[in-house]
Design a protein around this motif. Structure first.
Motif, PDB file in Angstrom:
ATOM      1  N   SER A 248       0.827  -1.204   0.000  1.00 24.89           N
ATOM      2  CA  SER A 248       0.000   0.000   0.000  1.00 24.89           C
ATOM      3  C   SER A 248       0.864   1.257   0.000  1.00 24.89           C
ATOM      4  O   SER A 248       2.055   1.217   0.360  1.00 24.89           O
ATOM      5  CB  SER A 248      -0.904   0.015   1.233  1.00 24.89           C
ATOM      6  N   ALA A 249       0.271   2.375  -0.392  1.00 25.64           N
ATOM      7  CA  ALA A 249       1.003   3.635  -0.407  1.00 25.64           C
ATOM      8  C   ALA A 249       1.474   4.013   0.993  1.00 25.64           C
ATOM      9  O   ALA A 249       2.567   4.557   1.167  1.00 25.64           O
ATOM     10  CB  ALA A 249       0.118   4.739  -0.987  1.00 25.64           C
ATOM     11  N   ALA A 253       5.393   4.477   1.922  1.00 25.51           N
ATOM     12  CA  ALA A 253       5.904   5.753   2.415  1.00 25.51           C
ATOM     13  C   ALA A 253       6.926   5.574   3.527  1.00 25.51           C
ATOM     14  O   ALA A 253       7.722   6.474   3.806  1.00 25.51           O
ATOM     15  CB  ALA A 253       4.751   6.627   2.904  1.00 25.51           C
ATOM     16  N   LEU A 263       4.644   8.816  -4.644  1.00 29.43           N
ATOM     17  CA  LEU A 263       3.781   7.638  -4.554  1.00 29.43           C
ATOM     18  C   LEU A 263       2.347   7.994  -4.919  1.00 29.43           C
ATOM     19  O   LEU A 263       1.869   9.085  -4.612  1.00 29.43           O
ATOM     20  CB  LEU A 263       3.825   7.066  -3.139  1.00 29.43           C
ATOM     21  N   GLU A 264       1.683   7.053  -5.564  1.00 29.40           N
ATOM     22  CA  GLU A 264       0.269   7.218  -5.910  1.00 29.40           C
ATOM     23  C   GLU A 264      -0.455   5.904  -5.617  1.00 29.40           C
ATOM     24  O   GLU A 264      -0.095   4.856  -6.148  1.00 29.40           O
ATOM     25  CB  GLU A 264       0.119   7.575  -7.389  1.00 29.40           C
ATOM     26  N   ALA A 265      -1.446   5.964  -4.760  1.00 31.69           N
ATOM     27  CA  ALA A 265      -2.173   4.758  -4.365  1.00 31.69           C
ATOM     28  C   ALA A 265      -2.960   4.186  -5.535  1.00 31.69           C
ATOM     29  O   ALA A 265      -3.558   4.917  -6.323  1.00 31.69           O
ATOM     30  CB  ALA A 265      -3.114   5.068  -3.205  1.00 31.69           C
ATOM     31  N   CYS A 271       0.707   0.308  -5.160  1.00 33.80           N
ATOM     32  CA  CYS A 271       0.794   1.741  -5.453  1.00 33.80           C
ATOM     33  C   CYS A 271       1.823   1.961  -6.554  1.00 33.80           C
ATOM     34  O   CYS A 271       2.606   1.061  -6.881  1.00 33.80           O
ATOM     35  CB  CYS A 271       1.179   2.529  -4.199  1.00 33.80           C
ATOM     36  N   LEU A 273       5.094   4.156  -7.999  1.00 37.95           N
ATOM     37  CA  LEU A 273       6.239   4.973  -7.615  1.00 37.95           C
ATOM     38  C   LEU A 273       6.802   5.617  -8.871  1.00 37.95           C
ATOM     39  O   LEU A 273       7.210   4.916  -9.802  1.00 37.95           O
ATOM     40  CB  LEU A 273       7.313   4.128  -6.938  1.00 37.95           C
TER      41      LEU A 273
END
Length: 318
Positions: A248-249, A253, A263-265, A271, A273
């Motif tokens: 998961s994002a 992180a 990062l984008e979920a 996610c 990167l």
């Protein structure tokens, strides 16, 4: 006399809560009459505390800013928090803050009661800071000058050194300062390049006089932290890539800092990167060392580069 002094300290503590108090509220808290509150407020003013008062039914008292810093009253938790914060302040990238922190901490510890001093000592004795060494620190006066220009909406003139050491003169409409754990960045509209730019604050040498004032522009992004993160981790590099990470994002992180990538979920288990590097080979090492499962989204040639690195490692292992 002792009762009056104790009441003044209690009144000062209430006023330092940074809220408006009506006369009856203060009188109730202190167990005195509103007339006594007015006299006590006058005594605080004589001692140099700027207590503002507004008349009328909706009026009240509030501690204002003065020409000098008056003594502050802290409760137990606040005193411990300030002491611990001063001890760790030297690791946050501002030149000279370590010396100032030590001086302030010495004053604070001198007046700490034994019970609080023991709490602070326990926290320090059993806490190990993991701070990176600072290769470049920013002068606090420079940081203040940049912040003032942002606040006042005043054009900023400075000399800037890029990552290669090349120097240039810039005229910028400063918008905001963005800080990471180790660095400060200035986001502003570059007048000569007619575009938004991000500048490392420790590479800025202000060249006053500044001005004139300007009308603020629409910022380049709603989330300036993400904008700066993308700039320093991706846009600055000629080689860029997008990976799909198999976590998961929020979990990603923990291993991907703002200067590493954006990062984008996608969903609860994956996610994206987006990051950059000086070459594809460096990119491969970069993502492998994250220690997470991943897939290459783009560019296609990066997948082939990973295969090449895999074959070299297999050959090296025999």
């Amino acid at each position: 006399m002792l009762e009056t002094s104790a009441r003044l300290l209690r009144l000062l503590s209430l006023l330092q809560a940074h809220r408006d108090w009506s006369g009856p509220e203060l009188a109730e808290r202190l167990g005195v009459t509103p007339r006594t509150v007015r006299r006590d407020v006058d005594r605080l003013r004589e001692l140099g505390y700027p207590v503002n008062a507004s008349p009328g039914t909706g009026g009240g008292y509030q501690l204002g800013a003065g020409a000098e810093l008056p003594p502050l009253l802290l409760d137990d938790d606040e005193a411990v928090a300030v002491a611990v914060g001063l001890r760790t302040a030297a690791g946050h990238g501002i030149k000279g803050i370590g010396e100032a922190s030590v001086a302030a901490l010495a004053k604070l510890e001198q007046v700490l009661p034994d019970r609080l001093r023991r709490r602070v000592c326990a926290l320090n004795a059993f806490t190990v800071p993991m701070l990176r060494p600072q290769s470049s620190l920013i002068d606090p006066s420079v940081l203040t000058e940049l912040a003032n220009a942002c606040r006042d909406g005043e054009r900023l003139r400075f000399e800037y050194s890029d990552h290669s050491g090349a120097s240039s003169r810039r005229t910028v409409e400063p918008h905001r300062l963005v800080c990471t754990e180790h660095r400060w960045y200035l986001v502003g509209w570059d007048i000569d390049r007619e575009d938004w730019r991000t500048f490392r604050a420790d590479r800025i040498v202000p060249k006053p006089p500044h001005g004139p004032r300007f009308t603020p522009r629409t910022p380049p992004a709603d989330d300036l932290a993400a904008y700066v993160s993308q700039g320093v981790s991706t846009r600055v590099y000629a080689t860029r890539a997008t990976f799909r990470l198999h976590l998961s994002a929020a979990e990603a992180a923990k291993v991907v800092g703002p200067s590493v990538g954006v990062l984008e979920a996608i969903d609860e288990k994956s996610c994206l990167l987006r990051t950059g590097a000086s070459s594809l080979d460096v990119m491969v090492i970069h993502v492998v060392l994250l220690g997470v499962e991943f897939e290459v989204v783009e560019p296609v040639e990066l997948t082939e580069r990973i295969r090449t690195v895999r074959d070299r490692l297999s050959h090296a292992l025999g």
